[in-house]
Design an enzyme around this catalytic site. Structure first.
Site, PDB file in Angstrom:
ATOM      1  N   LYS A 196       0.946  -1.048   0.276  1.00 57.11           N
ATOM      2  CA  LYS A 196      -0.189   0.129   0.090  1.00 57.11           C
ATOM      3  C   LYS A 196       1.279   1.264   0.370  1.00 57.11           C
ATOM      4  O   LYS A 196       2.016   1.164   0.152  1.00 57.11           O
ATOM      5  CB  LYS A 196      -1.429   0.183   0.753  1.00 57.11           C
ATOM      6  CG  LYS A 196       0.028   0.243   2.652  1.00 57.11           C
ATOM      7  CD  LYS A 196      -1.095  -0.230   3.512  1.00 57.11           C
ATOM      8  CE  LYS A 196      -0.113  -0.216   4.770  1.00 57.11           C
ATOM      9  NZ  LYS A 196      -1.745  -0.885   5.786  1.00 57.11           N
TER      10      LYS A 196
ATOM     11  N   ARG B 165     -11.431  -0.355  14.075  1.00 61.24           N
ATOM     12  CA  ARG B 165     -10.639   0.950  13.338  1.00 61.24           C
ATOM     13  C   ARG B 165     -11.431  -0.420  11.618  1.00 61.24           C
ATOM     14  O   ARG B 165     -12.288   0.622  11.587  1.00 61.24           O
ATOM     15  CB  ARG B 165      -9.387   0.389  13.482  1.00 61.24           C
ATOM     16  CG  ARG B 165      -8.527   1.570  11.609  1.00 61.24           C
ATOM     17  CD  ARG B 165      -7.152   1.265  11.805  1.00 61.24           C
ATOM     18  NE  ARG B 165      -6.662   0.209  11.480  1.00 61.24           N
ATOM     19  CZ  ARG B 165      -5.239  -0.268  10.536  1.00 61.24           C
ATOM     20  NH1 ARG B 165      -4.461   1.138  10.514  1.00 61.24           N
ATOM     21  NH2 ARG B 165      -5.190  -1.587  10.350  1.00 61.24           N
TER      22      ARG B 165
ATOM     23  N   TYR C 145      15.483  30.453   7.982  1.00 64.02           N
ATOM     24  CA  TYR C 145      14.855  31.832   8.974  1.00 64.02           C
ATOM     25  C   TYR C 145      14.640  30.969  10.475  1.00 64.02           C
ATOM     26  O   TYR C 145      15.142  31.212  11.005  1.00 64.02           O
ATOM     27  CB  TYR C 145      13.336  30.692   8.189  1.00 64.02           C
ATOM     28  CG  TYR C 145      12.612  30.806   7.160  1.00 64.02           C
ATOM     29  CD1 TYR C 145      12.157  31.765   6.573  1.00 64.02           C
ATOM     30  CD2 TYR C 145      12.717  29.406   6.099  1.00 64.02           C
ATOM     31  CE1 TYR C 145      11.874  31.592   4.523  1.00 64.02           C
ATOM     32  CE2 TYR C 145      11.824  29.164   5.288  1.00 64.02           C
ATOM     33  CZ  TYR C 145      11.853  30.524   4.315  1.00 64.02           C
ATOM     34  OH  TYR C 145      11.048  31.196   2.942  1.00 64.02           O
TER      35      TYR C 145
ATOM     36  N   MET D 250      11.604  24.254   3.148  1.00 63.63           N
ATOM     37  CA  MET D 250      10.568  23.521   2.267  1.00 63.63           C
ATOM     38  C   MET D 250      11.196  22.695   1.293  1.00 63.63           C
ATOM     39  O   MET D 250      11.233  21.138   1.309  1.00 63.63           O
ATOM     40  CB  MET D 250       9.120  24.338   0.974  1.00 63.63           C
ATOM     41  CG  MET D 250       8.465  22.978   0.949  1.00 63.63           C
ATOM     42  SD  MET D 250       7.432  24.413  -0.252  1.00 63.63           S
ATOM     43  CE  MET D 250       6.255  25.247   1.112  1.00 63.63           C
TER      44      MET D 250
HETATM   45  C1  LIG Z   1      -0.319  -1.701   6.787  1.00 61.51           C
HETATM   46  C2  LIG Z   1      -0.805  -3.317   7.110  1.00 61.51           C
HETATM   47  C3  LIG Z   1      -0.467  -4.314   7.699  1.00 61.51           C
HETATM   48  C4  LIG Z   1       1.349  -3.674   7.801  1.00 61.51           C
HETATM   49  O1  LIG Z   1       1.773  -3.823   8.391  1.00 61.51           O
HETATM   50  P1  LIG Z   1       3.678  -3.809   8.943  1.00 61.51           P
HETATM   51  O2  LIG Z   1       3.634  -3.874  10.135  1.00 61.51           O
HETATM   52  O3  LIG Z   1       3.706  -2.438   7.947  1.00 61.51           O
HETATM   53  O4  LIG Z   1       3.932  -4.747   8.455  1.00 61.51           O
HETATM   54  C5  LIG Z   1      -1.242  -5.367   7.202  1.00 61.51           C
HETATM   55  N1  LIG Z   1      -2.469  -5.113   8.035  1.00 61.51           N
HETATM   56  C6  LIG Z   1      -3.210  -4.477   7.628  1.00 61.51           C
HETATM   57  C7  LIG Z   1      -4.406  -4.770   7.701  1.00 61.51           C
HETATM   58  C8  LIG Z   1      -2.571  -2.883   7.591  1.00 61.51           C
HETATM   59  O5  LIG Z   1      -3.072  -2.170   7.282  1.00 61.51           O
END
Ligand SMILES: *Cc1c(COP(=O)(O)O)cnc(C)c1O
Length: 344
Positions: free
Chosen positions: A33, A128, A242, A290
């Site tokens: 992802k 979640r 800055y 930036m």
């Molecule tokens: C992001 C995610 C993972 C991977 O998690 P890591 O801690 O990066 O290994 C696995 N399962 C779900 C549901 C996630 O959201």
């Protein structure tokens, strides 16, 4: 050219995947992802597929669309956000497998894409994503009659080995899924390291593939070098950046380098991080801006062409510590301006 050179070691990612799969003694489906945690979903996923990965996770159907184009028809692509409104076409055309998170998603899926594969995410206390026990109980019979490919849940505290939440979630996952004869998955990187009880049929490593904690055996994956744009000398007492936030405590030589907080070098790193020339640390001075960081190179004998931010002397997690965040956020904040090269 971009603001810097971000080099990604694909063989190290493959080695980390093999090591985690070996540890888990189960199927290990890479989580790619957010553009493979900022490192480039196409090259990363292709290298893993070539090494034998057959299942992948993405967060959104949109990412699945990109991944399907990168990988071609073979691998299974699972979507953690499930089946959201408007997803049906992408799910169908790209043959993506949604992990359905609610009764609403299950209904939407069975109505719009009957006979299309799916899995179910169960919530075991993180609150979640996923169906709670009562919701699952109400629809389990219907869902199971359609042969889900996976029942999964996610641990909230897996990076804290001794946290009582881990055993609590494991127990609840057993109660919700024992005897159902569907493949199961509970562990991401942290969960794999908790022990064999947590590994089930499939594990979902993300950060551990990319060299980040809590997998402390990971091979390093990323190096990041930033070119120097300009060098100047200051007298003692002159200021830089800055807000005049830094004042030279001695006659100093400063280099201005071509990356800033828009490139993931967070503003909270101001005054708190070194850039490296070989093994010599050069402290960042003044506020990170930036597009630019000012670095004290007084102790170097020659002006460098570039300075290193991530590499053997400074891991992603050390950089994250200095910024007051976690490796995941550093990686996914790297932005789009670096010239990326993927080493085979
Ligand atoms: C992001 C995610 C993972 C991977 O998690 P890591 O801690 O990066 O290994 C696995 N399962 C779900 C549901 C996630 O959201």
């Amino acid at each position: 050219m971009g603001t810097g050179r971000l080099s990604i070691d694909l063989q190290a990612i493959v080695a980390n995947w093999r090591a985690l799969a070996n540890l888990a003694q189960s199927d290990a489906a890479p989580v790619v992802k957010a553009d493979a945690y900022g490192l480039g979903i196409g090259p990363v996923a292709r290298a893993l597929a070539q090494a034998g990965a057959r299942k992948f996770f993405v967060a959104y159907a949109e990412e699945g669309f990109t991944l399907r184009r990168a990988l071609g028809p073979g691998p299974e692509i699972m979507v953690l956000s499930g089946h959201m409104a408007g997803d049906a076409r992408a799910l169908a055309e790209c043959r993506l497998t949604p992990m359905l998170n609610s009764v609403d998603q299950l209904t939407r899926h069975l109505e719009s894409l009957p006979d299309h594969p799916f899995g179910v995410q169960l919530d075991t206390g993180m609150n979640r994503l996923g169906m709670e026990w009562s919701e699952w109980a109400a629809v389990a019979e219907i869902a199971l009659s359609q042969n889900p490919v996976l029942l999964m849940s996610h641990l909230a505290c897996a990076d804290e080995t001794d946290h009582p939440m881990n055993a609590y979630q494991l127990d609840l996952f057993h109660q919700m899924t024992d005897g159902l004869n569907v493949p199961r998955s509970l562990a991401a990187t942290g969960g794999i390291l908790l022990g064999s009880d947590y590994r089930f049929d499939l594990v979902r490593p993300g950060i551990g593939l990319y060299g980040g904690l809590p997998f402390d055996q990971a091979q390093p994956v990323v190096t990041l070098d930033i070119p120097v744009i300009q060098v100047r000398d200051l007298q003692e007492g002159e200021v830089a950046g800055y807000g005049n936030a830094w004042q030279a405590p001695r006659p100093s030589r400063l280099a201005t380098v071509a990356a800033g907080y828009a490139d993931g070098l967070l503003r909270s790193l101001s005054h708190r991080v070194n850039l490296w020339h070989g093994d010599v640390p050069c402290p960042a001075v003044g506020r990170v801006s930036m597009d630019l960081i000012i670095v004290d190179i007084t102790d170097l004998s020659d002006d460098p062409e570039s300075l290193r931010v991530i590499g053997p002397n400074q891991t992603v997690d050390q950089l994250a510590d200095a910024a007051g965040t976690i490796g995941y956020e550093v990686l996914t904040s790297l932005g789009t301006r670096y010239a990326r090269s993927h080493r085979e």
